[in-house]
Design a protein around this motif. Structure first.
Motif, PDB file in Angstrom:
ATOM      1  N   HIS A 230       0.847  -1.194   0.000  1.00  0.00           N
ATOM      2  CA  HIS A 230       0.000   0.000   0.000  1.00  0.00           C
ATOM      3  C   HIS A 230       0.887   1.251   0.000  1.00  0.00           C
ATOM      4  O   HIS A 230       2.105   1.147   0.151  1.00  0.00           O
ATOM      5  CB  HIS A 230      -0.894   0.011   1.250  1.00  0.00           C
ATOM      6  CG  HIS A 230      -0.127   0.212   2.529  1.00  0.00           C
ATOM      7  ND1 HIS A 230       0.638  -0.797   3.103  1.00  0.00           N
ATOM      8  CD2 HIS A 230       0.034   1.292   3.328  1.00  0.00           C
ATOM      9  CE1 HIS A 230       1.210  -0.331   4.204  1.00  0.00           C
ATOM     10  NE2 HIS A 230       0.876   0.932   4.364  1.00  0.00           N
ATOM     11  N   ASP A 232       0.951   5.523   1.612  1.00  0.00           N
ATOM     12  CA  ASP A 232       0.401   6.309   2.721  1.00  0.00           C
ATOM     13  C   ASP A 232       0.221   7.768   2.321  1.00  0.00           C
ATOM     14  O   ASP A 232       0.421   8.664   3.139  1.00  0.00           O
ATOM     15  CB  ASP A 232       1.326   6.238   3.953  1.00  0.00           C
ATOM     16  CG  ASP A 232       1.342   4.855   4.575  1.00  0.00           C
ATOM     17  OD1 ASP A 232       0.275   4.231   4.675  1.00  0.00           O
ATOM     18  OD2 ASP A 232       2.430   4.385   4.960  1.00  0.00           O
ATOM     19  N   HIS A 353       4.667  -0.035  -0.035  1.00  0.00           N
ATOM     20  CA  HIS A 353       5.413  -0.907   0.873  1.00  0.00           C
ATOM     21  C   HIS A 353       4.527  -1.999   1.433  1.00  0.00           C
ATOM     22  O   HIS A 353       3.325  -1.812   1.611  1.00  0.00           O
ATOM     23  CB  HIS A 353       6.047  -0.086   2.001  1.00  0.00           C
ATOM     24  CG  HIS A 353       5.111   0.894   2.637  1.00  0.00           C
ATOM     25  ND1 HIS A 353       4.713   2.061   2.013  1.00  0.00           N
ATOM     26  CD2 HIS A 353       4.491   0.887   3.843  1.00  0.00           C
ATOM     27  CE1 HIS A 353       3.894   2.727   2.811  1.00  0.00           C
ATOM     28  NE2 HIS A 353       3.731   2.034   3.924  1.00  0.00           N
TER      29      HIS A 353
HETATM   30 FE   LIG Z   1       2.185   2.263   5.469  1.00  0.00          FE
END
Ligand SMILES: [Fe+2]
Length: 388
Positions: A230, A232, A353
């Motif tokens: 994913h 962020d 990551h």
């Molecule tokens: Fe993350």
């Protein structure tokens, strides 16, 4: 740097396993020179600009914080046993740490959120000239499970304020700062990141000012746990600083554009036909996958959709793809004291990551978003108080 090896060579090999899915083996690096070196400031700045992950090995001095780290481990264990948080925070040492500035005002078991354990609300108060004044309301610490899988005991404590998903947290740096201070009070070992001279000096030039550590999360990744691939990216912060406090984790971390290159290469390699058939048994699904790999814009947009199963199958459930990323240098083995910087500028330039817990018991990690400190908005309140 790290190599996926055949299971016959298991002397130093660690099995990568997340939620029942086996993702190959990694050789624990023991030889000199096989661990990443500490990058210089110019390298950090250029990697940050390019949206690449940066490992800062062995940077955190954890020795002075051993007692706090052990206490945090006890907090995690008791949370696991009792599925409650507020009774613990009303006992020592938390009652002392919180009493001066953070009265506990409410608690919710968040019935609408299946992953939630408990959300505990605090106000922030300061005492000036004998008078107590409330300077921030509705700060919270929310404990949640990381997955719905019974065999995965991973949990996290997240610190923020106001209405979750509704509030524009980035627009209120003063309250963000207080939510960070609440995290300092419950997890004082946060200082290994927030007061780390090296981290501050590396981040200052890339952020254009002093870093503020906001939207903090304290993780305990348990065996079989971790996080799927994913990013962020969120309005109001520029990236994430991750610090391994105890235990060890394995990471795949790479910029989105490189990840797309790797996916296109993997799907285009005829040697991976059987693996792709195993991951996506449906013929139409495989056709859609191949079509996506011929249209970079469509692939990029598809990856940003909430449901992106066609690529998730490869990114999160394939030992072969994991092996390819490790071979190309995007695997990181993090042990206590290691730091990973992950710029998150926008949806096109951000580090994607995934994380796998490696130890037999849960390890602690700090994951703090960073943004440039907004002196005008946050400093007025800060100048009136001493740090709790
Ligand atoms: Fe993350």
């Amino acid at each position: 740097m790290h190599h996926i090896v055949a299971p016959t060579d298991t002397a130093d090999a660690l099995l990568l396993q997340r939620r029942g899915c086996e993702l190959g083996y990694i050789v624990q690096t023991v030889e000199q020179g096989r661990r990443a070196d500490m990058p210089d400031a110019a390298t950090v700045a250029s990697c940050w600009q390019a949206g690449a992950a940066i490992m800062l090995p062995g940077l955190l001095d954890l020795q002075p914080w051993q007692a706090e780290v052990e206490q945090s481990h006890r907090l995690m264990e008791t949370t696991l046993e009792t599925a409650e948080v507020s009774p613990l925070l009303e006992q020592q040492p938390y009652s002392d740490r919180l009493s001066t500035h953070f009265p506990l005002v409410a608690s919710s078991f968040e019935e609408h959120d299946e992953q939630a354990i408990e959300k505990v609300y605090f106000d922030a108060e300061v005492n000036a000239k004998g008078e107590t004044a409330c300077v921030a309301e509705e700060l919270w610490c929310k404990a949640s499970w990381l997955s719905f899988i019974e065999a995965d005991a991973s949990l996290r404590y997240r610190f923020s304020f106001g209405m979750e998903c509704m509030e524009d947290v980035a627009a209120d740096p003063a309250r963000q700062k207080w939510a960070g201070r609440l995290c300092d009070a419950i997890f004082p070992e946060s200082a290994v990141i927030t007061e780390n001279r090296v981290i501050i000096d590396l981040l200052k030039p890339v952020l254009g000012g002093m870093p503020a550590f906001v939207e903090r999360i304290v993780y305990f990744n348990a065996p079989n746990g971790g996080a799927q691939m994913h990013h962020d990216v969120e309005r109001g912060h520029d990236g994430v600083v991750y610090g391994q406090i105890s235990g060890s984790t394995f990471w795949l971390a790479l910029g989105k554009q490189i990840l797309m290159d790797e996916l296109i290469r993997f799907v285009g390699d005829k040697h991976n036909c059987h693996e792709i058939e195993r991951l996506l048994p449906d013929t139409d699904a495989r056709k859609q996958l191949h079509a996506l790999m011929t249209d970079r814009c469509a692939l990029s947009a598809y990856m940003d959709e909430f449901d992106h199963e066609l690529v998730e199958a490869i990114m999160d459930r394939s030992a072969s793809f994991t092996g390819q990323l490790v071979k190309h240098g995007y695997g990181f083995l993090l042990t206590p004291g290691d730091v990973l910087l992950m710029p998150q500028r926008d949806l096109e330039r951000c580090v994607w990551h995934s994380v796998i817990a490696l130890d037999d018991e849960p390890g602690e990690a700090l994951s703090f978003a960073v943004r440039k400190h907004n002196a005008q908005k946050a400093n007025i309140e800060e100048s009136q108080i001493e740090k709790p």
